[in-house]
Design a protein around this motif. Structure first.
Motif, PDB file in Angstrom:
ATOM      1  N   LYS A 453       0.829  -1.206   0.000  1.00 29.55           N
ATOM      2  CA  LYS A 453       0.000   0.000   0.000  1.00 29.55           C
ATOM      3  C   LYS A 453       0.859   1.250   0.000  1.00 29.55           C
ATOM      4  O   LYS A 453       0.568   2.220  -0.698  1.00 29.55           O
ATOM      5  CB  LYS A 453      -0.926  -0.001   1.213  1.00 29.55           C
ATOM      6  CG  LYS A 453      -2.059  -1.011   1.129  1.00 29.55           C
ATOM      7  CD  LYS A 453      -2.956  -0.928   2.356  1.00 29.55           C
ATOM      8  CE  LYS A 453      -4.093  -1.937   2.267  1.00 29.55           C
ATOM      9  NZ  LYS A 453      -4.967  -1.873   3.482  1.00 29.55           N
ATOM     10  N   SER A 454       1.939   1.222   0.794  1.00 28.49           N
ATOM     11  CA  SER A 454       2.840   2.375   0.835  1.00 28.49           C
ATOM     12  C   SER A 454       3.502   2.607  -0.517  1.00 28.49           C
ATOM     13  O   SER A 454       3.597   3.745  -0.993  1.00 28.49           O
ATOM     14  CB  SER A 454       3.906   2.157   1.909  1.00 28.49           C
ATOM     15  OG  SER A 454       4.840   3.205   1.912  1.00 28.49           O
ATOM     16  N   THR A 455       3.920   1.525  -1.172  1.00 25.35           N
ATOM     17  CA  THR A 455       4.524   1.655  -2.499  1.00 25.35           C
ATOM     18  C   THR A 455       3.526   2.167  -3.513  1.00 25.35           C
ATOM     19  O   THR A 455       3.833   3.033  -4.345  1.00 25.35           O
ATOM     20  CB  THR A 455       5.080   0.290  -2.948  1.00 25.35           C
ATOM     21  OG1 THR A 455       5.990  -0.204  -1.965  1.00 25.35           O
ATOM     22  CG2 THR A 455       5.791   0.407  -4.283  1.00 25.35           C
ATOM     23  N   GLU A 456       2.300   1.640  -3.438  1.00 25.56           N
ATOM     24  CA  GLU A 456       1.256   2.086  -4.362  1.00 25.56           C
ATOM     25  C   GLU A 456       0.929   3.560  -4.158  1.00 25.56           C
ATOM     26  O   GLU A 456       0.734   4.314  -5.114  1.00 25.56           O
ATOM     27  CB  GLU A 456       0.002   1.232  -4.161  1.00 25.56           C
ATOM     28  CG  GLU A 456      -1.123   1.557  -5.131  1.00 25.56           C
ATOM     29  CD  GLU A 456      -2.342   0.674  -4.888  1.00 25.56           C
ATOM     30  OE1 GLU A 456      -3.370   0.918  -5.523  1.00 25.56           O
ATOM     31  OE2 GLU A 456      -2.253  -0.245  -4.046  1.00 25.56           O
ATOM     32  N   LEU A 457       0.878   3.989  -2.884  1.00 29.24           N
ATOM     33  CA  LEU A 457       0.588   5.394  -2.586  1.00 29.24           C
ATOM     34  C   LEU A 457       1.706   6.302  -3.099  1.00 29.24           C
ATOM     35  O   LEU A 457       1.442   7.372  -3.657  1.00 29.24           O
ATOM     36  CB  LEU A 457       0.416   5.570  -1.072  1.00 29.24           C
ATOM     37  CG  LEU A 457       0.039   6.969  -0.586  1.00 29.24           C
ATOM     38  CD1 LEU A 457      -1.306   7.388  -1.172  1.00 29.24           C
ATOM     39  CD2 LEU A 457      -0.010   7.006   0.939  1.00 29.24           C
TER      40      LEU A 457
END
Length: 498
Positions: A453-457
């Motif tokens: 999720k952090s990478t996607e954000l």
């Protein structure tokens, strides 16, 4: 992705074949002697006990000390492997094992056997075991579970061969002559060590990774890899003894959650792991089975074990099992405990054969996964240090387990209590590992989802920033075009005749 990160941590791509299969054959011999030899010696125990006039507990110390020193010598072996490589360490171990058995054939007291067979021979086996496991991780990555399973199959093959061979040597030459001949046979470990060619000698067999393409292994929360920070910092001045030990053994592993779970479960398991194997032949003789039939129980166990190890390696290498291989290891230990709890309930020779077959199956599963699960947790780069730490801490239960089992036999005059104790310990260890690995996998999955999720954000924010910058550039270009158009119109008006 896991294969790429592991290869990047090593600094090269493991060949996964070629000369690696010759190395597996050498490891097959070394591991076969290391694990099978202390168990096969139990054929001589009844006569040695009668010769020196000692108890079951005292004679059990021979195999117990040998196994404990084999495990306790892990850190020494790790340091030597990191310094000199696997080949010279294994050759040295083979010489020590051969010399120890030749010296033991001239023993006059049980203490001499403790020193020669237990301490010197155990240290020699340690120099055979740990380097063989380490070099497989350097030659294999994708096919590593299969390679480990084939190498670990050396133990049942050698046990299946050594058990009847020892009975033959004992009947023909006595225990002293048998020890002398076994010492000569152990020199074959030197041949096995000579096959363990370092990858640096293999030229193109190890494909180097470009420096700009190497990935640094991330220290994730549950950690399937631990980064060797000491190697990044380079040579540093000697500050303390602990820093030197940490550099050689990498004590940062004790901050690795998966490693701690593995270590606690294995220490509990080893209290009951070797005792049933050591006392199986004496137990059969106690039940009225003749000597050759009692030795055949070890051969039957080893025959099943022989196929269970590579079969377990193939199973562990499948895409369904490998991501959760710790569960298979926990199941094997639990099933092992159930077999020991049921052993006193069987009757007759064929009942003991059925127990030996079931025991050989689960014993082979545990041994095939024992070091594969450790490498799955810490990665191939840290495996040598991890094995050293694990083996030195496991030497305590390995040392105390068989003598405690022998003391129970001396106390009650019955082997049933020994099997009940070992079964309970193994069952508890298996349930502990299954439960703790369940929670560990959950935390790893949660951390992985959070990282995704952090990478996607970050990617989304980066995309938005790119769009905004493009929009600003477009507005700037449009303003510039409009300004140029206005200037051109004004110039045309000035140049036109009134």
């Amino acid at each position: 992705m896991g294969h790429v990160s592991a290869a990047s941590a090593l600094g090269y791509t493991p060949p996964d074949g070629g000369w690696g299969w010759v190395v597996v054959f050498g490891a097959f011999i070394s591991i076969g002697f290391s694990y099978a030899f202390p168990k096969a010696l139990t054929i001589y125990f009844k006569e040695i006990r009668r010769h020196f006039g000692v108890s079951y507990s005292q004679i059990a110390w021979v195999s117990s000390i040998m196994l404990a020193v084999m495990y306790a010598g892990g850190p020494i072996s790790s340091v030597l492997v990191n310094r000199f490589g696997s080949r010279p360490v294994v050759i040295t171990g083979g010489i020590m094992c051969g010399a120890s058995m030749v010296a033991a054939s001239f023993s006059t007291t049980i203490t001499h056997l403790y020193i020669c067979v237990g301490i010197v021979g155990g240290l020699g086996l340690s120099f055979n075991l740990q380097p063989s496991l380490t070099i497989i991780g350097k030659y294999f990555q994708v096919r590593r579970p299969i390679a480990n399973g084939l190498a670990m199959a050396g133990s049942p093959v050698f046990l299946c061969t050594l058990a009847p061979l020892n009975q033959f040597l004992f009947d023909r030459f006595g225990w002293r002559g048998g020890f002398f001949i076994l010492g000569a046979m152990l020199l074959n470990c030197c041949v096995a060590g000579s096959l363990m060619r370092p990858l640096s000698d293999g030229g193109a067999s190890a494909r180097k990774l470009p420096a700009n393409g190497a990935l640094k292994p991330n220290g994730d929360p549950g950690g399937n890899e631990v980064h060797d920070r000491a190697s990044e910092r380079g040579p540093q001045p000697r500050s303390s003894c602990m820093s030197t030990i940490s550099c050689c053994m990498n004590l940062s592993l004790f901050r690795h959650r998966g490693f701690i779970i593995y270590l606690i479960g294995n220490m509990l398991m080893f209290f009951g792991f070797f005792s049933p194997m050591i006392f199986l032949a004496p137990y059969a003789k106690h039940r009225g089975v003749d000597e050759y039939s009692a030795a055949s129980l070890l051969s039957a166990l080893a025959l099943v074990d022989m196929f269970a190890r590579p079969g377990t390696g193939l199973l562990a290498n499948t895409r369904w099992v490998r991501p959760r291989v710790q569960y298979l290891f926990s199941f094997a230990i639990t099933y092992n405990g159930v077999c020991h709890l049921l052993c006193p309930l069987v009757s007759g020779y064929w009942g003991l054969v059925a127990y030996a077959v079931c025991y050989g199956l689960v014993y082979g599963m545990v041994c095939a996964l024992l070091f594969e699960c450790l490498m799955d947790l810490v990665g191939p780069r840290m495996f040598s240090s991890a094995v050293g730490l694990v083996t030195i801490l496991e030497c305590c239960p390995v040392l105390l387990g068989p003598p405690i089992a022998g003391a129970l036999v001396d106390m009650f005059g019955d082997y049933s209590y020994m099997f009940y104790l070992c079964g309970t310990v193994m069952l508890t260890a298996g349930l502990f590992l299954f439960t703790m690995n369940y929670f560990n996998y959950r935390r790893l999955d949660r951390a992985k989802r959070a990282q995704e999720k952090s990478t996607e954000l970050k990617e989304r924010n980066g995309h938005c920033e790119v769009q905004q910058s493009d929009h600003v550039v477009e507005e700037h270009d449009q303003t510039k075009v409009e300004g140029d158009g206005t200037l051109q119109t004004k110039a045309e008006k000035e140049d036109s005749p009134v």
